[in-house]
Design an enzyme around this catalytic site. Structure first.
Site, PDB file in Angstrom:
ATOM      1  N   ASN A 199       3.830 -13.376  -0.162  1.00 48.26           N
ATOM      2  CA  ASN A 199       3.082 -12.162   0.154  1.00 48.26           C
ATOM      3  C   ASN A 199       1.864 -12.126  -0.761  1.00 48.26           C
ATOM      4  O   ASN A 199       1.986 -11.814  -1.938  1.00 48.26           O
ATOM      5  CB  ASN A 199       3.974 -10.931  -0.092  1.00 48.26           C
ATOM      6  CG  ASN A 199       3.226  -9.617   0.106  1.00 48.26           C
ATOM      7  OD1 ASN A 199       2.105  -9.605   0.621  1.00 48.26           O
ATOM      8  ND2 ASN A 199       3.852  -8.518  -0.290  1.00 48.26           N
ATOM      9  N   TRP A 200       0.719 -12.481  -0.188  1.00 47.85           N
ATOM     10  CA  TRP A 200      -0.504 -12.559  -1.007  1.00 47.85           C
ATOM     11  C   TRP A 200      -1.056 -11.176  -1.356  1.00 47.85           C
ATOM     12  O   TRP A 200      -1.956 -11.066  -2.181  1.00 47.85           O
ATOM     13  CB  TRP A 200      -1.573 -13.359  -0.276  1.00 47.85           C
ATOM     14  CG  TRP A 200      -1.341 -14.845  -0.253  1.00 47.85           C
ATOM     15  CD1 TRP A 200      -0.323 -15.546  -0.855  1.00 47.85           C
ATOM     16  CD2 TRP A 200      -2.157 -15.835   0.405  1.00 47.85           C
ATOM     17  NE1 TRP A 200      -0.458 -16.883  -0.620  1.00 47.85           N
ATOM     18  CE2 TRP A 200      -1.574 -17.101   0.153  1.00 47.85           C
ATOM     19  CE3 TRP A 200      -3.329 -15.779   1.178  1.00 47.85           C
ATOM     20  CZ2 TRP A 200      -2.128 -18.278   0.649  1.00 47.85           C
ATOM     21  CZ3 TRP A 200      -3.868 -16.968   1.680  1.00 47.85           C
ATOM     22  CH2 TRP A 200      -3.268 -18.200   1.410  1.00 47.85           C
ATOM     23  N   LYS A 201      -0.559 -10.136  -0.696  1.00 48.90           N
ATOM     24  CA  LYS A 201      -1.065  -8.764  -0.907  1.00 48.90           C
ATOM     25  C   LYS A 201      -2.597  -8.760  -0.730  1.00 48.90           C
ATOM     26  O   LYS A 201      -3.115  -9.502   0.093  1.00 48.90           O
ATOM     27  CB  LYS A 201      -0.623  -8.232  -2.271  1.00 48.90           C
ATOM     28  CG  LYS A 201       0.887  -8.393  -2.488  1.00 48.90           C
ATOM     29  CD  LYS A 201       1.409  -7.583  -3.632  1.00 48.90           C
ATOM     30  CE  LYS A 201       2.868  -7.929  -3.860  1.00 48.90           C
ATOM     31  NZ  LYS A 201       3.544  -7.033  -4.769  1.00 48.90           N
ATOM     32  N   HIS A 213       7.186  -2.745   3.506  1.00 52.82           N
ATOM     33  CA  HIS A 213       7.059  -3.094   2.084  1.00 52.82           C
ATOM     34  C   HIS A 213       6.987  -1.806   1.261  1.00 52.82           C
ATOM     35  O   HIS A 213       6.375  -0.824   1.678  1.00 52.82           O
ATOM     36  CB  HIS A 213       5.798  -3.944   1.862  1.00 52.82           C
ATOM     37  CG  HIS A 213       5.777  -4.580   0.509  1.00 52.82           C
ATOM     38  ND1 HIS A 213       5.436  -3.869  -0.631  1.00 52.82           N
ATOM     39  CD2 HIS A 213       6.078  -5.830   0.097  1.00 52.82           C
ATOM     40  CE1 HIS A 213       5.529  -4.675  -1.673  1.00 52.82           C
ATOM     41  NE2 HIS A 213       5.916  -5.873  -1.270  1.00 52.82           N
ATOM     42  N   GLU A 265       5.301  -0.989  -1.218  1.00 52.36           N
ATOM     43  CA  GLU A 265       3.953  -0.506  -1.546  1.00 52.36           C
ATOM     44  C   GLU A 265       3.388   0.309  -0.388  1.00 52.36           C
ATOM     45  O   GLU A 265       2.703   1.316  -0.602  1.00 52.36           O
ATOM     46  CB  GLU A 265       3.038  -1.696  -1.903  1.00 52.36           C
ATOM     47  CG  GLU A 265       3.404  -2.261  -3.265  1.00 52.36           C
ATOM     48  CD  GLU A 265       3.043  -3.721  -3.487  1.00 52.36           C
ATOM     49  OE1 GLU A 265       2.275  -4.302  -2.695  1.00 52.36           O
ATOM     50  OE2 GLU A 265       3.558  -4.293  -4.476  1.00 52.36           O
ATOM     51  N   GLU A 301      14.283  -5.916  -1.472  1.00 54.19           N
ATOM     52  CA  GLU A 301      13.328  -5.892  -2.571  1.00 54.19           C
ATOM     53  C   GLU A 301      13.545  -4.627  -3.398  1.00 54.19           C
ATOM     54  O   GLU A 301      13.008  -3.562  -3.060  1.00 54.19           O
ATOM     55  CB  GLU A 301      11.898  -5.883  -2.026  1.00 54.19           C
ATOM     56  CG  GLU A 301      11.540  -7.101  -1.222  1.00 54.19           C
ATOM     57  CD  GLU A 301      10.061  -7.440  -1.320  1.00 54.19           C
ATOM     58  OE1 GLU A 301       9.754  -8.567  -1.704  1.00 54.19           O
ATOM     59  OE2 GLU A 301       9.225  -6.558  -1.055  1.00 54.19           O
ATOM     60  N   GLY A 341       6.765  -6.844  -8.937  1.00 61.36           N
ATOM     61  CA  GLY A 341       5.569  -6.927  -9.776  1.00 61.36           C
ATOM     62  C   GLY A 341       5.784  -6.432 -11.196  1.00 61.36           C
ATOM     63  O   GLY A 341       4.817  -6.228 -11.933  1.00 61.36           O
ATOM     64  N   SER A 365       9.841 -10.127  -8.433  1.00 59.10           N
ATOM     65  CA  SER A 365       9.598 -10.975  -9.605  1.00 59.10           C
ATOM     66  C   SER A 365      10.378 -12.285  -9.562  1.00 59.10           C
ATOM     67  O   SER A 365      10.794 -12.794 -10.606  1.00 59.10           O
ATOM     68  CB  SER A 365       9.898 -10.198 -10.896  1.00 59.10           C
ATOM     69  OG  SER A 365       9.060  -9.055 -10.991  1.00 59.10           O
TER      70      SER A 365
HETATM   71  C1  PEP Z   1       6.535  -8.421  -3.148  1.00 62.27           C
HETATM   72  O1  PEP Z   1       5.519  -7.761  -3.270  1.00 62.27           O
HETATM   73  O2  PEP Z   1       7.061  -8.519  -2.043  1.00 62.27           O
HETATM   74  C2  PEP Z   1       7.083  -9.075  -4.343  1.00 62.27           C
HETATM   75  C3  PEP Z   1       8.306  -9.522  -4.291  1.00 62.27           C
HETATM   76  O3  PEP Z   1       6.245  -9.149  -5.428  1.00 62.27           O
HETATM   77  P1  PEP Z   1       6.549  -9.901  -6.832  1.00 62.27           P
HETATM   78  O4  PEP Z   1       7.176 -11.229  -6.495  1.00 62.27           O
HETATM   79  O5  PEP Z   1       5.219 -10.044  -7.476  1.00 62.27           O
HETATM   80  O6  PEP Z   1       7.489  -9.011  -7.584  1.00 62.27           O
END
Ligand code: PEP
Length: 255
Positions: free
Chosen positions: A9-11, A98, A100, A170, A176, A216
């Site tokens: 997931n490049w966001k 997600h 976010e 998640e 993050g 993470s």
């Molecule tokens: C995500 O945003 O889906 C995610 C898992 O981010 P990170 O790996 O940076 O925690």
């Protein structure tokens, strides 16, 4: 057999050229190595989708996905992008739910159910994210939270439609933050999710569903997470932006 999947997931990162160059590196490194029961998916910003799909044409184990769609088919929704528009770029997947987007853009379970329908109606496979906040984990209500997210977002689907869904557990407190669920914590929730799917759709459907861990994940912890029986891969944020880290995570499945 369900698929092992590593999805990036490049966001909202990488300009157009940077995205193409990172993707080319990934495709070149994985095209000969990734087995048939494995899938690598890159969920990029919209600007990259069409070009990435062209770059991975013919590479069956690398697919492209978006990070959001609008629930409507078309119309006066300035700045939004529909499922059919995403599909027309050659993309196969879309991340929905997600944390976010739930937190910053107020996406509710009922809105997400509509987005799921829009995706499926246009042949896009949702990577549907669920997970609890820190407070919900600490209060012990996380099983209820996850069950509600599943039932309100997805359980209106029949078993045939549900077959296109990839799930991503998640925990919001791990995204993050550098905090990762321990393999045992993650496995416990993944097993609960699979049990909930079995109650809704039967054991065969539950056994076919890929459930990814996200939060993470990195080259140092991926192996211990992915070796858990109900963890079928990862949704990777930060570590998907570095080709070497992402490759190391993918290679966990190559033994
Ligand atoms: C995500 O945003 O889906 C995610 C898992 O981010 P990170 O790996 O940076 O925690």
């Amino acid at each position: 057999m369900r698929k092992n999947i590593v999805a990036g997931n490049w966001k909202m990162n990488l300009d157009y050229e940077q995205g193409l160059s990172l993707f080319s590196e990934i495709v070149n490194m994985v095209k000969d190595e990734v087995r048939g029961d494995q899938q690598v998916i890159i969920c990029s910003p919209f600007i990259h989708l069409a070009s990435l799909s062209k770059l991975s044409a013919g590479v069956t184990n690398v697919a492209v996905g978006a990070q959001n769609i609008n629930e409507a088919a078309s119309g006066a929704y300035t700045g939004e992008i529909s499922a059919s528009q995403v599909k027309s770029t050659g993309s196969e997947y879309v991340i929905l739910g997600h944390s976010e987007r739930r937190a910053y853009y107020g996406e509710t379970d009922s809105l997400l159910a509509k987005k799921v329908d829009a995706a499926l109606a246009n042949g896009l496979k949702p990577i549907f994210c669920i997970g609890e906040t820190k407070d919900e984990r600490e209060s012990g209500s996380y099983y209820d939270v996850i069950k509600t997210q599943l039932s309100a977002g997805l359980f209106h689907l029949d078993a045939e439609a549900f077959a296109a869904i990839v799930l991503a557990y998640e925990p919001v407190w791990a995204i993050g933050t550098g905090l990762t669920a321990s393999p045992e914590q993650a496995q416990e929730v993944h097993a609960f999710i699979r049990k909930t799917l079995a109650e809704q759709y039967g054991q065969a459907v539950a056994d076919q569903t890929s459930i990814l861990y996200g939060g993470s994940a990195n080259p140092a912890n991926a192996e211990s997470l992915f070796s858990q029986p109900d963890i079928d891969g990862g949704l990777i944020g930060g570590a998907s932006l570095k080709s070497r880290d992402f490759l190391q995570i993918i290679n966990v499945f190559n033994g």
